[in-house]
Write a protein that holds these residues in place. Structure first.
Motif, PDB file in Angstrom:
ATOM      1  N   LYS A  45       1.470  -1.313   0.165  1.00 30.06           N
ATOM      2  CA  LYS A  45      -0.022   0.261   0.095  1.00 30.06           C
ATOM      3  C   LYS A  45       0.795   1.454   0.342  1.00 30.06           C
ATOM      4  CE  LYS A  45      -3.653   2.393   2.213  1.00 30.06           C
ATOM      5  NZ  LYS A  45      -3.331   3.310   1.294  1.00 30.06           N
ATOM      6  N   VAL A  46       1.771   1.311   0.809  1.00 28.56           N
ATOM      7  CA  VAL A  46       2.751   2.167   0.325  1.00 28.56           C
ATOM      8  C   VAL A  46       3.103   2.971  -0.705  1.00 28.56           C
ATOM      9  CG1 VAL A  46       5.104   3.429   1.869  1.00 28.56           C
ATOM     10  CG2 VAL A  46       3.336   2.454   3.426  1.00 28.56           C
ATOM     11  N   THR A  47       3.722   1.248  -0.946  1.00 27.52           N
ATOM     12  CA  THR A  47       4.282   1.364  -3.033  1.00 27.52           C
ATOM     13  C   THR A  47       3.253   2.130  -3.371  1.00 27.52           C
ATOM     14  OG1 THR A  47       6.289   0.040  -1.665  1.00 27.52           O
ATOM     15  CG2 THR A  47       5.745  -0.100  -4.160  1.00 27.52           C
ATOM     16  N   LEU A  48       2.034   2.137  -3.355  1.00 26.60           N
ATOM     17  CA  LEU A  48       1.265   1.630  -4.440  1.00 26.60           C
ATOM     18  C   LEU A  48       0.553   3.485  -4.635  1.00 26.60           C
ATOM     19  CD1 LEU A  48      -0.396  -1.122  -5.296  1.00 26.60           C
ATOM     20  CD2 LEU A  48       1.193  -0.160  -6.698  1.00 26.60           C
ATOM     21  N   ASP A  49       0.871   4.272  -2.860  1.00 26.61           N
ATOM     22  CA  ASP A  49       0.384   5.187  -2.928  1.00 26.61           C
ATOM     23  C   ASP A  49       1.297   5.918  -3.833  1.00 26.61           C
ATOM     24  OD1 ASP A  49      -2.103   4.346  -1.342  1.00 26.61           O
ATOM     25  OD2 ASP A  49      -1.221   4.888   0.169  1.00 26.61           O
ATOM     26  N   ASN A  50       2.733   5.899  -2.979  1.00 29.41           N
ATOM     27  CA  ASN A  50       4.156   6.770  -3.573  1.00 29.41           C
ATOM     28  C   ASN A  50       4.301   6.430  -5.005  1.00 29.41           C
ATOM     29  OD1 ASN A  50       3.926   8.023  -1.224  1.00 29.41           O
ATOM     30  ND2 ASN A  50       4.727   6.535  -0.215  1.00 29.41           N
ATOM     31  N   PHE A  51       4.422   5.500  -5.407  1.00 33.49           N
ATOM     32  CA  PHE A  51       4.719   4.783  -7.073  1.00 33.49           C
ATOM     33  C   PHE A  51       3.806   4.374  -7.540  1.00 33.49           C
ATOM     34  CE2 PHE A  51       8.852   5.276  -4.175  1.00 33.49           C
ATOM     35  CZ  PHE A  51       9.466   6.513  -4.526  1.00 33.49           C
ATOM     36  N   PRO A  52       2.533   4.703  -8.004  1.00 32.19           N
ATOM     37  CA  PRO A  52       1.483   3.758  -8.373  1.00 32.19           C
ATOM     38  C   PRO A  52       1.578   3.417 -10.200  1.00 32.19           C
ATOM     39  CG  PRO A  52       1.292   6.650  -8.654  1.00 32.19           C
ATOM     40  CD  PRO A  52       2.026   6.307  -8.527  1.00 32.19           C
ATOM     41  N   ASN A  53       2.283   3.973 -10.138  1.00 31.11           N
ATOM     42  CA  ASN A  53       2.814   3.046 -11.506  1.00 31.11           C
ATOM     43  C   ASN A  53       4.197   1.277 -11.243  1.00 31.11           C
ATOM     44  OD1 ASN A  53       1.456   4.467 -13.310  1.00 31.11           O
ATOM     45  ND2 ASN A  53       3.971   6.123 -13.338  1.00 31.11           N
ATOM     46  N   THR A  54       4.028   1.029 -10.356  1.00 30.11           N
ATOM     47  CA  THR A  54       5.120  -0.103  -9.503  1.00 30.11           C
ATOM     48  C   THR A  54       4.500  -1.286  -9.931  1.00 30.11           C
ATOM     49  OG1 THR A  54       5.221   0.900  -7.811  1.00 30.11           O
ATOM     50  CG2 THR A  54       5.621  -1.204  -7.979  1.00 30.11           C
ATOM     51  N   ILE A  55       4.973  -2.143 -10.221  1.00 29.58           N
ATOM     52  CA  ILE A  55       4.324  -3.360 -10.187  1.00 29.58           C
ATOM     53  C   ILE A  55       4.349  -3.841  -9.369  1.00 29.58           C
ATOM     54  CG2 ILE A  55       4.129  -5.282 -12.859  1.00 29.58           C
ATOM     55  CD1 ILE A  55       5.407  -3.199 -14.455  1.00 29.58           C
ATOM     56  N   GLU A  56       3.437  -4.836  -8.501  1.00 28.67           N
ATOM     57  CA  GLU A  56       3.180  -5.911  -7.896  1.00 28.67           C
ATOM     58  C   GLU A  56       4.070  -7.405  -8.408  1.00 28.67           C
ATOM     59  OE1 GLU A  56       4.435  -4.935  -4.380  1.00 28.67           O
ATOM     60  OE2 GLU A  56       4.352  -3.019  -4.713  1.00 28.67           O
TER      61      GLU A  56
END
Length: 91
Positions: A45-56
């Protein structure tokens, strides 16, 4: 640091809150695609809030790369070349 319009494909194993992306951003290193292996919901959640283009891509134990294909529990990705692999341990 990097010249000529180059941007990287990054694979981050045990990504956590994506400190790798924070460092790359501070260094002005362009990222084409950032594949993040993480299983903790709050870190994702923290990652996607800060870097929404991240491919999990899920669990690091289920990641395999061969001949330009990144196989994960979230599917297969035709990534071509991985330019940088990072690993945040202990996971």
């Amino acid at each position: 640091l990097i010249k000529g319009g180059f941007s990287m494909n990054v694979l981050s194993l045990c990504d956590g809150m994506s400190c790798g992306q924070i460092a790359l951003k501070k260094l002005n290193i362009p990222v084409e695609a950032y594949y993040a292996s993480e299983i903790k919901d709050i870190a994702i959640k923290v990652t996607l809030d800060n870097f929404p283009n991240t491919i999990e891509i899920g669990d690091v134990n289920k990641v395999h790369y061969s001949n330009g294909i990144l196989s994960t529990e979230k599917g297969d990705f035709n990534v071509g070349k991985i330019d940088l692999v990072m690993f945040g341990s202990p996971c």
